[in-house]
Scaffold this active site. Structure first.
Site, short mmCIF file in Angstrom:
data_model
loop_
_atom_site.label_atom_id
_atom_site.label_comp_id
_atom_site.label_asym_id
_atom_site.label_seq_id
_atom_site.Cartn_x
_atom_site.Cartn_y
_atom_site.Cartn_z
N LEU A 72 42.37 -31.99 -9.05
CA LEU A 72 42.44 -30.71 -9.58
C LEU A 72 41.42 -29.85 -9.50
O LEU A 72 40.19 -30.14 -8.90
CB LEU A 72 42.48 -31.09 -11.16
N THR A 103 36.42 -32.02 -7.26
CA THR A 103 34.85 -31.88 -7.35
C THR A 103 34.30 -31.24 -8.80
O THR A 103 35.04 -30.02 -8.83
CB THR A 103 34.50 -31.12 -6.32
N LYS A 178 28.07 -35.48 -4.91
CA LYS A 178 29.02 -34.55 -4.22
C LYS A 178 28.37 -33.43 -4.25
O LYS A 178 28.75 -32.45 -3.12
CB LYS A 178 30.37 -34.73 -5.01
N LYS A 247 32.49 -22.35 -6.38
CA LYS A 247 32.47 -23.25 -7.54
C LYS A 247 31.33 -24.52 -7.58
O LYS A 247 30.57 -24.74 -8.41
CB LYS A 247 33.61 -23.66 -7.79
#
Ligand code: NAD
Length: 310
Positions: A72, A103, A178, A247
């Site tokens: 998502l 992420t 990540k 983001k």
């Protein structure tokens, strides 16, 4: 039928979010022999995967499954899928695994993981590298955050999806690493573009420059993969957007701030990536961050244009 084949056929995986990454993951796991169903809020996206032979369901029809694999856009989407009616927290069977390959924000991940475990489910954050091509070829790199016992249970799924997995700690640790990785990737795109532009101005052919960099200590996945595949070729079609990288940088910065880490290069990288949303909108490929610097050094000029300038 051997034990491994029986495990694959009897394990049901519901992939939630069938976009650039989720579609490839669903197809890879289907090919590997798992029983797959897919779900997405968007009916056209569901239809696309149904046409490729996977059973798809609208979110309200998701039923019992051994694994719920989420792909998502953000933590807010993950939170909604887990908690808003009819959320997985209320209807996933006890013992099933929630595996978040998105992420996501590690702070929210840790809150959600605690709620998932309190509801009798298991949690694994499993963010990925390798883009849509890695997803569809089962060649992702995966960072894992969760209990070692959950990693072991998920081993057949992880082996089908990935070229390499690294278990980096408990819930949320996969998402922390990540963000650290994507910060470095975002920085490498800027530094590599600047280095190639400098060499171009000094009369070095960009392909030759890249070969030189890739034989030296300045190389990175950006110089070895992104530049030849998407930047020098001018294709800019990796399947990962400016919006998603922006983001990820915001999340990396929030995490650093929350931990009291002083501002360093991350702030400069963040400012550069957010500087020009009008000429570089969120929908563009993320490799486009290099374009302005390279165009200013005449990197995409044809021979004819170069002759004109002489
Ligand atoms: P995408 O936008 O292509 O796909 C996301 C999908 O989720 C969409 O199809 C959307 O309709 C669906 N969705 C949104 N809300 C939903 C809900 N409530 N229920 C069900 N479906 C819902 O994004 P993507 O590129 O596939 O990326 C997914 C995640 O993977 C992101 O967190 C991204 O940062 C990460 N990621 C992407 C790449 C890449 O190269 N694209 C690489 C590594 C990691």
């Amino acid at each position: 039928m051997n034990k491994k084949e029986i495990t694959l056929m009897t394990m049901t995986i519901t992939v939630i979010g069938l976009g650039n990454m989720g579609r490839g993951m669903a197809l890879t796991l289907h090919r590997a022999g798992f029983t797959i169903q897919g779900s997405d809020i968007d009916a056209h996206t569901r239809q696309r995967l149904s046409d490729e032979g996977i059973t798809t369901l609208p979110p309200e029809a998701i039923g019992h499954s051994d694994v719920y694999l989420l792909s998502l856009p953000t933590s807010e989407h993950v939170r909604r899928v887990l908690k808003d009616a009819p959320g997985l927290l209320h209807r996933a069977p006890a013992g099933s695994v929630i595996m978040d390959t998105s992420t996501s924000d590690p702070v929210i991940t840790r809150q959600l993981a605690a709620e998932v475990e309190a509801a009798g489910l298991a949690w694994l954050d499993a963010p990925v590298s390798g883009g849509p091509a890695g997803a569809i070829n089962g060649q992702l790199g995966m960072l894992l955050g969760g209990a070692a016992s959950t990693v072991e249970r998920m081993r057949p799924v992880l082996e089908a999806m990935s070229a390499k997995t690294t278990h980096v700690g408990g819930p949320g640790c996969g998402h922390v690493v990540k963000l650290a990785n994507n910060y470095l990737c975002a920085a490498h795109l800027l530094t590599t573009a600047e280095a190639v532009a400098m060499a171009r101005r000094a009369g070095v052919d960009p392909e030759a420059c890249l070969q030189g960099l890739n034989s030296g200590s300045g190389r990175s996945a950006v110089s070895e993969i992104n530049f030849p595949r998407w930047v020098l070729s001018g294709s800019f079609d990796s399947g990962f957007t400016m919006g998603l990288m922006r983001k990820d940088l915001r999340l990396a910065q929030q995490t650093a701030h929350a931990l009291g880490q002083p501002d360093g290069l991350l702030q400069r990288v963040m400012d550069t990536w957010h500087a020009d949303p009008e000429s570089l909108p969120d929908t563009e490929d993320f490799n486009c961050i290099t374009r302005q610097m390279l165009e200013a050094a005449n990197l995409y000029a044809t021979e004819c244009q170069e002759d004109d300038q002489q």
